[in-house]
Design a protein around this motif. Structure first.
Motif: not given
Length: 304
Positions: A35-36, A57-62, A64-67, A263-269
């Motif tokens: 969130e931060g 990537a689209n799902k990640f950006m949608a 709210s935790k990764y806004s 980047v780690k948040a995206f890779l973990d996602f």
């Protein structure tokens, strides 16, 4: 009086420490928690991976935790992705090949600087124009076609029609995977061949060009082209998982050194159960944990 002042000073000190602790706790949570986080991510490279990375990537950006994080996805081929991440031009280099296959000899240290994050497996199939009246090629027939020894479909059981090869450039990880595991040898850029930078364009040209043959990741297949078996074995996720179909590769997302928090948040996602069980599977890829075999950097397939 002294006793009263001592009590008051003790209370003030306690409140100050509590406030500092609360502030530091929030900063730690914000810096290390999704969130931060904020920033932008560029992931570039493999077009075989592109449909998957774009959708996730689209799902990640949608979410709210990764806004606060934006993700941009570009193609260009595995070689381009590896070069860009190595040179700091991209945050993630998407690749169908191991970095040491791109960076050899004098460039070997570049591969050592990259950290490999394997997020899926992709299978690749030979595809032809739908008018081609065969559904199988042997490995030797495939080699003969892509090395120019066979130039007419009648030589491999088809109609009397010229073979038109639609190939990828030498920097393409899809091409390297197809050559390594499908042909067992490198192919040349023969006169009269068509060469395209993206898998999407390869599919379009094979579908529209009489006598055309090419190769695509399963994630690109639809009814506009015809998929061929290899030595009687169909390119399916089940056959890849079991190790009976050989043309497949890990989908790598390389970073230069350890990734930053965004980047780690995206890779973990990418590796969450939801993504692996839905997006990865639905788009024609194979979840990492479903493979019954593994492949080392030499290309050898071994049972888990």
């Amino acid at each position: 009086m002294k006793k009263t002042m001592l009590v008051m000073m003790t209370m003030v000190l306690a409140l100050t420490l509590a406030a500092c602790g609360s502030k530091n706790g929030n900063e730690t949570s914000g810096g290390g928690g999704a969130e931060g986080l904020s920033g932008s991510i560029l992931a570039a490279g493999s077009t075989a991976m592109q449909p998957l990375v774009e959708q996730v990537a689209n799902k990640f950006m949608a979410d709210s935790k990764y806004s606060g994080i934006t993700v941009q996805v570009q193609g260009g081929g595995s070689g381009t992705g590896l070069t860009q991440v190595s040179e700091g031009q991209a945050d993630i280099g998407n690749s169908d090949i191991f970095a040491n296959e791109k960076f050899k000899d004098g460039d070997a240290t570049k591969a050592e600087e990259l950290v490999d994050h394997q997020v899926a497996v992709v299978a690749m199939s030979t595809v032809v124009n739908k008018d081609i009246a065969i559904d199988n090629l042997t490995k030797q027939q495939l080699v003969d076609i892509f090395t120019g020894k066979v130039t007419n479909w009648k030589e491999v059981g088809g109609a009397d029609a010229k073979i038109v090869i639609v190939n990828r450039p030498s920097s393409s990880g899809t091409r390297k995977t197809f050559e390594k595991y499908g042909l067992g040898t490198a192919s040349e850029d023969l006169p009269g061949n068509i060469q395209e930078d993206s898998s999407g364009t390869v599919k379009k040209l094979v579908g529209e060009t009489p006598g055309a043959i090419g190769y695509l990741a399963l994630s690109y297949l639809d009814d506009s082209v015809k998929k061929l078996k290899l030595d009687g074995v169909e390119a399916t996720p089940d056959n890849v998982k079991a190790g009976t179909y050989p043309i497949w590769a890990y989908q790598h997302m390389y970073t230069k050194g350890e990734p930053n928090e965004a980047v780690k948040a995206f890779l973990d996602f990418m590796l969450t159960d939801d993504i692996q069980k839905t997006d990865v599977t639905e788009l024609g890829y194979i979840a990492i944990n479903e493979m019954q075999v593994t492949r080392d950097e030499s290309g050898k397939i071994v049972k888990k």
